[in-house]
Enzyme design. Sequence first.
Site, PDB file in Angstrom:
ATOM      1  N   HIS A 186       0.833  -1.201   0.000  1.00 29.28           N
ATOM      2  CA  HIS A 186       0.000   0.000   0.000  1.00 29.28           C
ATOM      3  C   HIS A 186       0.872   1.258   0.000  1.00 29.28           C
ATOM      4  O   HIS A 186       0.571   2.241  -0.696  1.00 29.28           O
ATOM      5  CB  HIS A 186      -0.906  -0.025   1.238  1.00 29.28           C
ATOM      6  CG  HIS A 186      -1.688   1.220   1.474  1.00 29.28           C
ATOM      7  ND1 HIS A 186      -1.315   2.152   2.417  1.00 29.28           N
ATOM      8  CD2 HIS A 186      -2.805   1.705   0.883  1.00 29.28           C
ATOM      9  CE1 HIS A 186      -2.192   3.149   2.406  1.00 29.28           C
ATOM     10  NE2 HIS A 186      -3.089   2.905   1.488  1.00 29.28           N
ATOM     11  N   GLU A 226       2.160   1.806  -3.444  1.00 27.89           N
ATOM     12  CA  GLU A 226       1.097   2.368  -4.294  1.00 27.89           C
ATOM     13  C   GLU A 226       1.050   3.888  -4.158  1.00 27.89           C
ATOM     14  O   GLU A 226       0.981   4.617  -5.161  1.00 27.89           O
ATOM     15  CB  GLU A 226      -0.242   1.753  -3.895  1.00 27.89           C
ATOM     16  CG  GLU A 226      -1.462   2.389  -4.549  1.00 27.89           C
ATOM     17  CD  GLU A 226      -2.591   2.629  -3.567  1.00 27.89           C
ATOM     18  OE1 GLU A 226      -3.034   3.791  -3.435  1.00 27.89           O
ATOM     19  OE2 GLU A 226      -3.026   1.649  -2.929  1.00 27.89           O
ATOM     20  N   HIS A 227       1.107   4.394  -2.926  1.00 31.26           N
ATOM     21  CA  HIS A 227       1.093   5.845  -2.699  1.00 31.26           C
ATOM     22  C   HIS A 227       2.299   6.513  -3.351  1.00 31.26           C
ATOM     23  O   HIS A 227       2.171   7.546  -4.021  1.00 31.26           O
ATOM     24  CB  HIS A 227       1.126   6.128  -1.191  1.00 31.26           C
ATOM     25  CG  HIS A 227      -0.223   6.159  -0.552  1.00 31.26           C
ATOM     26  ND1 HIS A 227      -0.708   7.256   0.125  1.00 31.26           N
ATOM     27  CD2 HIS A 227      -1.209   5.240  -0.492  1.00 31.26           C
ATOM     28  CE1 HIS A 227      -1.917   6.998   0.582  1.00 31.26           C
ATOM     29  NE2 HIS A 227      -2.249   5.773   0.229  1.00 31.26           N
ATOM     30  N   GLU A 271      -3.956   7.863   7.790  1.00 28.05           N
ATOM     31  CA  GLU A 271      -4.928   6.973   7.149  1.00 28.05           C
ATOM     32  C   GLU A 271      -5.161   5.731   8.012  1.00 28.05           C
ATOM     33  O   GLU A 271      -6.304   5.277   8.172  1.00 28.05           O
ATOM     34  CB  GLU A 271      -4.407   6.575   5.764  1.00 28.05           C
ATOM     35  CG  GLU A 271      -5.387   5.757   4.950  1.00 28.05           C
ATOM     36  CD  GLU A 271      -4.855   5.414   3.551  1.00 28.05           C
ATOM     37  OE1 GLU A 271      -5.313   4.411   2.995  1.00 28.05           O
ATOM     38  OE2 GLU A 271      -3.987   6.149   3.039  1.00 28.05           O
TER      39      GLU A 271
END
Length: 432
Positions: free
Chosen positions: A66, A69-70, A141
């Site tokens: 993840h 991905e960012h 997040e």
Amino acid sequence: MNKKVYQQINETLYEEVLPNGLKVYLLPKADFHKTYGLFSTNYGSVDNHFGFSPEALHQVPDGIAHFLEHKLFEKEDGDVFQTFGQQGASANAFTSFTKTSYLFSATDQIKLNLETLIDFVQAPYFTEETVEKEKGIIGQEIQMYDDDPNWQQFFGIIKNLYPKHPLHIDIAGTVESIAQITAEDLYLCYNTFYHPSNMTLFVVGNIDPEETMAWIRTNQAAKTFPETQAIIRQFPEETVADIQAESSLTMPVTRAKGVLGIKGDLNKLPKSGRELLRFKNALNLFCQLVLGNTSANYLRLYDQGIIDDTFGFEVNLDRGFYFADFSGDSEEPEKMLAEIEAIVMNFPQDPEINEENLTLLKKKMLGKYFQSLNSLEFIANQFTQSLFGETTLFDLPEVIQSITLEDVQQAARSFIDPKAFSRFYMYPTEKA
């Protein structure tokens, strides 16, 4: 380029595997103004222990897929989101347990936006400074999800069912795990999992397939990639004995929540792609027959106030795991789960499992499927999540129509094991 016509749904799919191993699928939809592109790698949050040889496996911090991905959207000369915006496109990305996908949608400048999608995913740029900066953003997040009761309920039951497997770890990781991520880690994961041979490109919308495939071929031919290597992914071994039968959590919720989880045995799954797709849909139909919102069981529990309209279920079948969960809010969550467990266990005697009900539910499932084909996003996302080999999303109508009552009963017999059950409860903080 191979062409496959699906007459029942009036769709034509074009596919090609490029010399570098990239699998490309094109689905022209002449009646649509929008075009949607999805570039996916077969790499998700569970893939945290890997390598190219058994002697050289790497263990990386949780949440790194993840995080990667960012970071791919940030380049030395700016943010890719701004580039897409200037080109009249919207862009996004998402990471699941087993996939990471990047996407755009646009109504014009399709060639430019498609090349932007491919190019930014295939040009990583990580520095220690930008990695440190991102940790604070992703940390926020993670904390947001920590405060989400439904998210915590979902992972609560997964932790019970898969206490050793990385599946039980939040896709974004923890604040502590992402603090350990370095730029070197990101390059290691990128160079392992972002090779074209581990990736799929799907474009659907108002496109000319010959022209679009030519753009993609030209783009990839201009780039150099390492030789393809088989990726080894290592996971801890688990048995039903490892399942935690029950656990609970308190959170500031207004009503208690309960979820019953059932872990499936991977060794009992069909081996062929088509049979696996039939099995998944047969199991889904079983759940609808015994506890769907048109079943007598559902209506009885609803009328008695044991469940309400928050109740639902989901069958999850993906690379390396499968399970089902039945969940909802209730004033008596223990009673709710006891009732659900009894209904599931009693399925051989359940009069709801009959030909008439199955026929109605198959029609309902097909209706929902055909309606979903109006969504380019649904088509691309579902197609690229496929586990079913040559059998694709577009074979689903034939697969659903072929499912018999015996298929449904056999799927239930294969799946339901009392030793594989687990319960998770969430209670309001003030009642703790």
